[in-house]
Design an enzyme around this catalytic site. Structure first.
Site, PDB file in Angstrom:
ATOM      1  CG  ASP A  94      -2.001   1.049   1.125  1.00 47.64           C
ATOM      2  OD1 ASP A  94      -2.048   1.769   0.110  1.00 47.64           O
ATOM      3  OD2 ASP A  94      -2.809   1.159   2.065  1.00 47.64           O
ATOM      4  CB  ALA A  95       3.506   2.143  -2.192  1.00 44.19           C
ATOM      5  CE  LYS A  96      -3.646   5.104   0.151  1.00 44.80           C
ATOM      6  NZ  LYS A  96      -3.076   4.140   1.115  1.00 44.80           N
ATOM      7  NE  ARG A  97       6.471   4.982  -3.603  1.00 50.46           N
ATOM      8  CZ  ARG A  97       6.443   4.825  -2.286  1.00 50.46           C
ATOM      9  NH1 ARG A  97       5.334   5.061  -1.623  1.00 50.46           N
ATOM     10  NH2 ARG A  97       7.520   4.445  -1.618  1.00 50.46           N
TER      11      ARG A  97
END
Length: 270
Positions: A94-97
């Site tokens: 869950d990095a939301k890059r």
């Protein structure tokens, strides 16, 4: 991991539970702070106690990056432990890059190749060329933010352009991108009333649904409007499971909370 393998695990475990591993050293049991790596010690105990009840784990990378190199090493040890001991479990970074061109390719390589996650969350605001580099990886999944569970989601995502909400434009546009079959989407559980419209646009895609539990989302409503023939849902719970206790029984209590959700899911799957 392929989508069909994920579906097989859901059927086998009678669960579509995803457990968020969002480790805050201020919240974990204090006796773990004596460990050489308290973050990994906490995660290992939770994984050992809950792996038979869930089909996915989702570490939010911010909770590891905040602790510098030691936090990143703890993330690496956590994903390696899952992959080595429970390879059937779907893993989500869950990095939301979300950035363009080679930058996105490097983000994808970091999570898909170096850390060997099955999937990563991305933000679509910069458009096609910020997401397609993630989609180019075989048997990997890109989980794109569609309609989130936070209060600020109404700032942009539900605004209308030409009579249609922005999140619907995002969903419809993303279906046209190269390797779009590798897309999954984030839809917050607190937005369950929107799920019927979302399913009209993306009937077959998997949805990662945070917000059940601590944020007040209702599992029954999410399943009523969001489930498809292959279930198509990963319901995430983080704080409600991993912080069920801050005593030495924390792992057992996490399993107790996870089991309660799994049993509810098993009844729904019938």
């Amino acid at each position: 991991m392929t989508t069909s393998q994920l579906v097989q695990q859901i059927k086998k475990k009678k669960s579509f539970l995803c457990i968020g591993l969002d480790v805050d050293l201020n919240k974990i049991p204090q006796h773990l702070l004596k460990e050489d790596d308290p973050i990994f010690a906490f995660n290992k105990a939770v994984i050992d106690a809950t792996n038979h009840l869930c089909v996915a784990y989702k570490p939010n990378t911010a909770f590891y990056e905040a602790y510098g190199i030691k936090g990143w090493q703890a993330l690496e040890k956590t994903i390696n432990y899952i992959n080595e001991n429970h390879p059937e479990i779907f893993t989500i970074a869950d990095a939301k890059r979300g950035d363009i061109g080679n930058t996105s390719t490097m983000y994808a390589k970091a999570f898909f190749e170096d850390l060997a996650f099955d999937s990563v969350t991305v933000a679509p605001y910069m458009g096609k060329d910020s997401v397609e580099p993630f989609l180019a990886f075989n048997d990997k999944h890109t989980i794109m933010l569609a309609l989130t569970s936070n209060e600020g989601a109404f700032d942009f995502q539900t605004k209308q352009i030409d009579g249609k909400e922005v999140y619907k434009h995002v969903l419809e546009t993303s279906k046209l991108w190269k390797n779009a079959e590798n897309l999954m989407y984030v839809v917050g559980a607190t937005k369950a009333e929107y799920l019927a419209d979302i399913r009209n646009i993306i009937p077959d895609s998997f949805l990662l649904v945070p917000g059940v539990g601590a944020q007040g989302g209702n599992l029954q409503d999410v399943c009523k409007y969001g489930m498809n023939d292959n279930v198509g849902l990963l319901i995430n719970s983080s704080r409600g499971i991993i912080y069920a206790s801050n005593n030495e029984d924390f792992a057992q209590m996490a399993a107790h909370k996870a089991e309660a959700l799994q049993k509810e899911m098993a009844l729904i799957l019938k």
